[in-house]
Motif scaffolding. Structure first.
Motif, PDB file in Angstrom:
ATOM      1  N   SER A   1     -22.877 -13.352  -4.551  1.00  0.00           N
ATOM      2  CA  SER A   1     -21.629 -13.516  -5.294  1.00  0.00           C
ATOM      3  C   SER A   1     -20.507 -12.816  -4.536  1.00  0.00           C
ATOM      4  O   SER A   1     -20.757 -11.997  -3.630  1.00  0.00           O
ATOM      5  CB  SER A   1     -21.761 -12.920  -6.691  1.00  0.00           C
ATOM      6  OG  SER A   1     -21.913 -11.510  -6.605  1.00  0.00           O
ATOM      7  N   ALA A   2     -19.264 -13.088  -4.932  1.00  0.00           N
ATOM      8  CA  ALA A   2     -18.122 -12.510  -4.221  1.00  0.00           C
ATOM      9  C   ALA A   2     -18.187 -10.986  -4.224  1.00  0.00           C
ATOM     10  O   ALA A   2     -17.999 -10.335  -3.187  1.00  0.00           O
ATOM     11  CB  ALA A   2     -16.820 -12.994  -4.839  1.00  0.00           C
ATOM     12  N   GLY A   3     -18.483 -10.395  -5.378  1.00  0.00           N
ATOM     13  CA  GLY A   3     -18.550  -8.941  -5.456  1.00  0.00           C
ATOM     14  C   GLY A   3     -19.688  -8.372  -4.636  1.00  0.00           C
ATOM     15  O   GLY A   3     -19.532  -7.369  -3.933  1.00  0.00           O
ATOM     16  N   ALA A   4     -20.875  -9.012  -4.715  1.00  0.00           N
ATOM     17  CA  ALA A   4     -22.030  -8.541  -3.950  1.00  0.00           C
ATOM     18  C   ALA A   4     -21.804  -8.711  -2.449  1.00  0.00           C
ATOM     19  O   ALA A   4     -22.243  -7.889  -1.639  1.00  0.00           O
ATOM     20  CB  ALA A   4     -23.287  -9.293  -4.389  1.00  0.00           C
ATOM     21  N   LEU A   5     -21.102  -9.790  -2.069  1.00  0.00           N
ATOM     22  CA  LEU A   5     -20.799 -10.005  -0.655  1.00  0.00           C
ATOM     23  C   LEU A   5     -19.884  -8.907  -0.124  1.00  0.00           C
ATOM     24  O   LEU A   5     -20.070  -8.405   0.989  1.00  0.00           O
ATOM     25  CB  LEU A   5     -20.159 -11.382  -0.463  1.00  0.00           C
ATOM     26  CG  LEU A   5     -19.752 -11.763   0.958  1.00  0.00           C
ATOM     27  CD1 LEU A   5     -20.935 -11.688   1.911  1.00  0.00           C
ATOM     28  CD2 LEU A   5     -19.133 -13.162   0.984  1.00  0.00           C
ATOM     29  N   PHE A   6     -18.906  -8.521  -0.937  1.00  0.00           N
ATOM     30  CA  PHE A   6     -18.028  -7.405  -0.545  1.00  0.00           C
ATOM     31  C   PHE A   6     -18.853  -6.143  -0.333  1.00  0.00           C
ATOM     32  O   PHE A   6     -18.667  -5.428   0.663  1.00  0.00           O
ATOM     33  CB  PHE A   6     -16.959  -7.177  -1.618  1.00  0.00           C
ATOM     34  CG  PHE A   6     -16.040  -6.029  -1.332  1.00  0.00           C
ATOM     35  CD1 PHE A   6     -14.839  -6.228  -0.674  1.00  0.00           C
ATOM     36  CD2 PHE A   6     -16.363  -4.728  -1.715  1.00  0.00           C
ATOM     37  CE1 PHE A   6     -13.986  -5.165  -0.406  1.00  0.00           C
ATOM     38  CE2 PHE A   6     -15.529  -3.665  -1.451  1.00  0.00           C
ATOM     39  CZ  PHE A   6     -14.337  -3.888  -0.793  1.00  0.00           C
ATOM     40  N   ASP A   7     -19.754  -5.848  -1.264  1.00  0.00           N
ATOM     41  CA  ASP A   7     -20.588  -4.649  -1.146  1.00  0.00           C
ATOM     42  C   ASP A   7     -21.424  -4.679   0.130  1.00  0.00           C
ATOM     43  O   ASP A   7     -21.549  -3.660   0.828  1.00  0.00           O
ATOM     44  CB  ASP A   7     -21.517  -4.533  -2.362  1.00  0.00           C
ATOM     45  CG  ASP A   7     -20.768  -4.172  -3.634  1.00  0.00           C
ATOM     46  OD1 ASP A   7     -19.664  -3.599  -3.529  1.00  0.00           O
ATOM     47  OD2 ASP A   7     -21.278  -4.469  -4.742  1.00  0.00           O
ATOM     48  N   TYR A   8     -21.964  -5.851   0.449  1.00  0.00           N
ATOM     49  CA  TYR A   8     -22.803  -5.971   1.643  1.00  0.00           C
ATOM     50  C   TYR A   8     -21.968  -5.727   2.904  1.00  0.00           C
ATOM     51  O   TYR A   8     -22.365  -4.953   3.788  1.00  0.00           O
ATOM     52  CB  TYR A   8     -23.452  -7.346   1.700  1.00  0.00           C
ATOM     53  CG  TYR A   8     -24.228  -7.589   2.966  1.00  0.00           C
ATOM     54  CD1 TYR A   8     -25.514  -7.077   3.137  1.00  0.00           C
ATOM     55  CD2 TYR A   8     -23.660  -8.319   4.022  1.00  0.00           C
ATOM     56  CE1 TYR A   8     -26.218  -7.269   4.314  1.00  0.00           C
ATOM     57  CE2 TYR A   8     -24.358  -8.523   5.203  1.00  0.00           C
ATOM     58  CZ  TYR A   8     -25.639  -7.998   5.346  1.00  0.00           C
ATOM     59  OH  TYR A   8     -26.326  -8.192   6.509  1.00  0.00           O
ATOM     60  N   LEU A   9     -20.809  -6.377   2.999  1.00  0.00           N
ATOM     61  CA  LEU A   9     -19.972  -6.215   4.188  1.00  0.00           C
ATOM     62  C   LEU A   9     -19.433  -4.794   4.288  1.00  0.00           C
ATOM     63  O   LEU A   9     -19.278  -4.253   5.390  1.00  0.00           O
ATOM     64  CB  LEU A   9     -18.821  -7.226   4.166  1.00  0.00           C
ATOM     65  CG  LEU A   9     -19.222  -8.702   4.292  1.00  0.00           C
ATOM     66  CD1 LEU A   9     -17.990  -9.597   4.201  1.00  0.00           C
ATOM     67  CD2 LEU A   9     -19.957  -8.958   5.608  1.00  0.00           C
TER      68      LEU A   9
END
Length: 607
Positions: free
Chosen positions: A520-528
């Protein structure tokens, strides 16, 4: 006895009247006291945050307060972007490059301050962005920059700038001074206003009726005007309004033979003489006349000697395609205070002109050519001019590292632009305008034609970005949006769109956290963020974005409308930067399609 009783009654009545009167006076005094009593209602206290916007260096801190709140007031402080800016008891700290909104809650009301932590290495910050000066005046630009700054003017006929940022107004008009470094650039608009004394026509006329020394033309015409003449030229004089038949002799002389040689008489006339100008300055030509009765009269006049120097022998003008700031000038230096210039243009000329004391402003709209004549102090100058109306080609939104594109400016005859590059580490430019991408980023190439300079913006993307962006653009325009079916073929949502786009080149979707599933957008931010791939925590100007960058959006004020409260920074959306200020959205939207204040981070998957 009766009389005494009546007297007593009268006295008692008078006493009652006095008491009633005093009672009424007392009531009136009380009413008056109430009416004039000062208003002791306490004034309403207004509250505000001590600063509504703030710029902090990385690692810097600043104290915010609620103005008029007591020292022990209970204030709840919060930050919209914990990665960029923190806040504790009103003390704001810049953690990483980015932006955040600091909110203070006091007495059930909210007060906010927008905080920016800029990446100083990319910035050139001048002391001013707009300069207004008189022609001939100067202004010193000062800049803050971590890198060496270079300067150039986009129209050197309007203003020049030296290597230290000193701007000089040359001629009336508008232009811009560009400041550039290896990391960034800035622009200062410059308006040069005409010196009013240069706009007032010179009146050199003198009385025709006075007996005086005047300049005589080759055609033997007397010029009733101040005598102005150029250096190293022969000049003729005559005493006007004098009856030569009554003259016994005339002796001519010069007050300064280093400026004007001693005049020699004409063989045909005693009151006509000829001299030569030698150097600039002024000298008096003198004629001592003795009439036949022996009376002696001396006549004298000032000769102003100039050394006119023209700034050009040919001039290039660009037409309306080149924009509004394209005035060019033919000007003279070395003139005397009374020098006059006569301008002659071809009858067929369509040039727009403005004449000043020592110059002429030229504006051409459509192609033409011709010769302009300027006559000043006995000398004639010819200036050829050509008007081109250039056509500027448009570069692609971006090129890929290692690939080329070319600037092509046509309709300029045999002229060849001179190219310079502001960011050589991003792209190089050859003499023919061919640009080669070196690494991803944004560069500006300046094309100089005559005295004009034009800039081209060049974006360079990493390898594979063309394939990735093309695929994402195809999906968003051909497939259907569905969060429930986001991972199925022919369906997408915002984060799976990004994931499926990156999958198109060497399975780069692995760089987004998974080769099987789009986060998800939020999880992708956390990963990056964990991978240190978030390069800016907030909105980054598109001059510092790179094709393929991911733009994350979080709604600060009403996250529940878009996202699940509690997600990182309330992130509700992610998009992909597609170059030239646009993102991959339906129809190709500009980057401002959402409020820029909602942008909470920029992810750079591939450098």
């Amino acid at each position: 006895m009766k009389g005494k009783s009546e007297d007593k009654m009268k006295i008692k009545q008078q006493q009652r009247n006095i008491k009633n009167f005093l009672a009424r006076v007392l009531v009136l005094l009380l009413v008056a006291a109430i009416c004039i009593q000062p208003d002791i209602t306490p004034a309403k206290i207004t509250y505000r945050i001590s600063q509504e916007s703030l710029v902090l260096n990385k690692g810097g801190k600043r104290k915010l307060t609620i103005v008029n709140a007591p020292a022990n007031a209970k204030i709840k402080w919060s930050t919209s972007n914990k990665y960029a800016v923190s806040v504790k008891k009103g003390v704001v700290r810049g953690l990483k490059y980015g932006t955040a909104t600091i909110t203070a809650k006091y007495k059930k009301k909210y007060y906010s301050c927008r905080v920016t932590v800029p990446d100083a290495s990319k910035k050139i910050t001048p002391n001013i962005y707009y300069v207004d000066i008189l022609e001939g005046a100067t202004y010193q630009l000062t800049v803050q920059s971590q890198k060496k700054v270079y300067y150039h003017s986009q129209n050197q006929h309007i203003a020049t700038v030296n290597s230290h940022g000193l701007i000089q107004g040359v001629n009336p008009g508008t232009t811009a001074v560009i400041m550039r470094s290896s990391k960034g650039w800035a622009k200062c608009s410059v308006t040069v206003r005409a010196n009013q004394t240069n706009m007032i026509p010179i009146d050199n006329s003198v009385s025709k009726k006075v007996t005086a020394i005047r300049r005589l033309t080759k055609n033997n015409n007397i010029r009733n005007e101040r005598i102005n003449w150029a250096k190293n030229k022969t000049i003729r004089f005559k005493i006007a309004n004098l009856d030569e038949s009554n003259i016994k002799k005339c002796v001519w002389s010069s007050s300064n033979t280093k400026i004007l040689t001693k005049p020699t008489k004409s063989d045909d006339s005693k009151i006509v003489a000829e001299a030569k100008t030698v150097n600039t300055g002024n000298a008096n030509v003198v004629a001592t006349v003795t009439d036949k009765k022996g009376a002696v009269t001396t006549y004298s006049n000032t000769v102003y000697v100039s050394d006119p120097v023209i700034n050009t022998k040919n001039i290039i003008l660009l037409g309306s395609n080149a924009g509004p700031d394209r005035l060019q000038y033919i000007s003279f230096s070395g003139l005397s205070p009374y020098s006059e210039i006569t301008w002659t243009l071809p009858d067929t000329s369509r040039l727009k002109t403005t004449v000043y004391r020592n110059k002429i402003a030229l504006l051409g709209d459509t192609p033409e050519s011709g010769t302009i004549e300027a006559t000043v102090d006995g000398k004639t100058y010819k200036v050829t001019y050509t008007v081109y109306n250039p056509v500027f080609n448009q570069l692609p939104a971006y090129i890929i590292k290692g690939k080329k594109t070319k600037i092509n400016i046509t309709n300029i005859g045999t002229l060849r632009p001179a190219y310079t590059n502001r960011m050589k580490s991003i792209a190089t430019v050859a003499a023919d305008g061919t640009i080669t991408g070196i690494k991803s980023g944004v560069a500006y190439v300046d094309a100089k034609i005559g005295n004009y300079s034009f800039d081209y913006r060049v974006e360079v993307g990493a390898k594979g970005m063309k394939t990735i962006i093309k695929r994402a653009t195809y999906i968003v325009n051909k497939w259907k949006y569905s969060q429930s079916k986001r991972m199925k073929k022919k369906y997408y949502d915002c984060s799976s769109l990004v994931w499926k786009g990156y999958k198109a080149y060497k399975h780069y979707q692995k760089k987004l956290g998974s080769s099987k599933w789009a986060l998800s957008a939020g999880a992708l931010f956390d990963y990056l963020n964990q991978k240190k791939k978030i390069v800016y925590y907030g909105y980054l100007d598109y001059d510092y974005l790179k094709p393929g960058d991911l733009i994350f959006y979080g709604d600060y004020n009403s996250a529940v409308m878009y996202s699940t409260p509690g997600r990182t920074l309330n992130i509700y959306h992610v998009s992909m930067y597609a170059g030239n200020g646009s993102v991959v959205e339906k129809g190709g939207q500009p980057i401002t399609y959402n409020n820029q204040n909602h942008i909470v981070g920029i992810g750079r998957v591939v450098n």
